[in-house]
Scaffold this motif. Structure first.
Motif, PDB file in Angstrom:
ATOM      1  N   ALA A  41       0.864  -1.180   0.000  1.00 30.63           N
ATOM      2  CA  ALA A  41       0.000   0.000   0.000  1.00 30.63           C
ATOM      3  C   ALA A  41       0.900   1.229   0.000  1.00 30.63           C
ATOM      4  O   ALA A  41       1.756   1.375   0.873  1.00 30.63           O
ATOM      5  N   GLY A  42       0.716   2.083  -0.994  1.00 31.48           N
ATOM      6  CA  GLY A  42       1.569   3.265  -1.102  1.00 31.48           C
ATOM      7  C   GLY A  42       1.894   3.550  -2.555  1.00 31.48           C
ATOM      8  O   GLY A  42       1.085   3.287  -3.447  1.00 31.48           O
ATOM      9  N   THR A  43       3.087   4.064  -2.805  1.00 28.63           N
ATOM     10  CA  THR A  43       3.504   4.339  -4.176  1.00 28.63           C
ATOM     11  C   THR A  43       3.740   3.035  -4.929  1.00 28.63           C
ATOM     12  O   THR A  43       4.020   1.995  -4.329  1.00 28.63           O
ATOM     13  N   LYS A  44       3.659   3.110  -6.241  1.00 27.03           N
ATOM     14  CA  LYS A  44       3.803   1.898  -7.052  1.00 27.03           C
ATOM     15  C   LYS A  44       5.257   1.461  -7.220  1.00 27.03           C
ATOM     16  O   LYS A  44       5.520   0.322  -7.595  1.00 27.03           O
ATOM     17  N   ASN A  45       6.191   2.377  -6.951  1.00 30.58           N
ATOM     18  CA  ASN A  45       7.600   2.025  -7.159  1.00 30.58           C
ATOM     19  C   ASN A  45       8.336   1.735  -5.855  1.00 30.58           C
ATOM     20  O   ASN A  45       9.554   1.593  -5.834  1.00 30.58           O
ATOM     21  N   GLY A  46       7.605   1.645  -4.749  1.00 35.74           N
ATOM     22  CA  GLY A  46       8.240   1.377  -3.461  1.00 35.74           C
ATOM     23  C   GLY A  46       8.822  -0.023  -3.379  1.00 35.74           C
ATOM     24  O   GLY A  46       8.398  -0.943  -4.089  1.00 35.74           O
TER      25      GLY A  46
END
Length: 255
Positions: A164-169
């Motif tokens: 859950a969060g940015t797509k590149n994390g």
């Protein structure tokens, strides 16, 4: 010229002298320095510039009046009757004394050869301590590309991981309920703009390493955009809601 290699205690002291989020910058420099003889001229310049940048993180290192300040503090400490005040003066003197030396020394850096096993454990430990990795995500990717991590604690068969969060994390979890906890947390803390609930079907060869020190069943994964799937709102609703990753472990009798 000091060519004494850094040891593990030296490394701990180095980390104490820099802001926590900049730890990957030092780790990257350690890896660069270990291959100094093989580096291109560009990478050698990057190493030198990186060391200078780290040293500039210590505002006292370039302070020309440092010795005068230390002398003045010592005089004040002798005159001060309160033990607490003397302790404050002494702590400041210690900080300034330490800052006589750069955080990183080029000659010592290129003489240092930490074992890969030690670096593996150090990288995992420091990764786990830092709360946000996004600013230096490229440095982390470089670090991960240079070390082979133990993966024996991961399933042999393919499995889903969630984020859950940015797509590149790079921080993912093997449990969808933990990802949902972060998803809901992000909604509350006004991070909804970058709050994607995503999953990816992977195998252990895709994973950098597994880490569970925060009871989050975390896997570090450099995402492949073609493998990312979006979890729908209906799917999210069906995922069990937990109060926290730690409470989930307690409920399962694992803590």
């Amino acid at each position: 010229m000091n060519t004494n290699p850094y040891n593990t205690e030296d490394l701990e002291k180095i980390f104490l002298r820099i802001p926590e989020p900049t730890v990957p910058l030092v780790l990257q420099l350690i890896l660069l320095a270990s291959d100094y003889e093989k580096l291109s001229s560009v990478d050698r310049d990057n190493l030198i510039n990186g060391i200078e940048a780290i040293n500039n993180l210590d505002p006292n290192f370039t302070l020309q009046a440092r010795n005068k300040i230390i002398t003045a503090l010592k005089v004040k400490m002798k005159k001060e009757k309160k033990s607490l005040a003397r302790a404050v003066f002494q702590n400041r003197i210690n900080e300034l004394e330490q800052s006589k030396y750069p955080i990183l020394d080029f000659e010592r850096m290129i003489s240092t050869k930490f074992s890969e096993r030690f670096l593996e454990e150090t990288i995992k430990f420091e990764w786990g301590k830092i709360t946000s990795h996004h600013k230096y995500i490229n440095q982390w990717k470089y670090i991960f590309s240079k070390i082979s991590f133990y993966k024996g604690d991961l399933p042999d068969d393919s499995f889903y991981i969630y984020r859950a969060g940015t797509k590149n994390g790079l921080s993912w979890t093997m449990e969808n309920s933990i990802a949902k906890w972060f998803y809901n947390k992000n909604l509350v803390t006004n991070k909804g703009k970058y709050n994607y609930f995503i999953k990816s079907y992977v195998n252990k060869s895709n994973i950098v390493f597994f880490l569970n020190h925060k009871n989050e069943n975390e896997v570090v994964y450099v995402p492949d955009s073609e493998k990312i799937e979006y979890v729908s709102l209906d799917e999210i609703e069906e995922i069990p809601t937990i109060n926290s990753p730690r409470n989930k472990r307690i409920a399962k009798g694992e803590l």
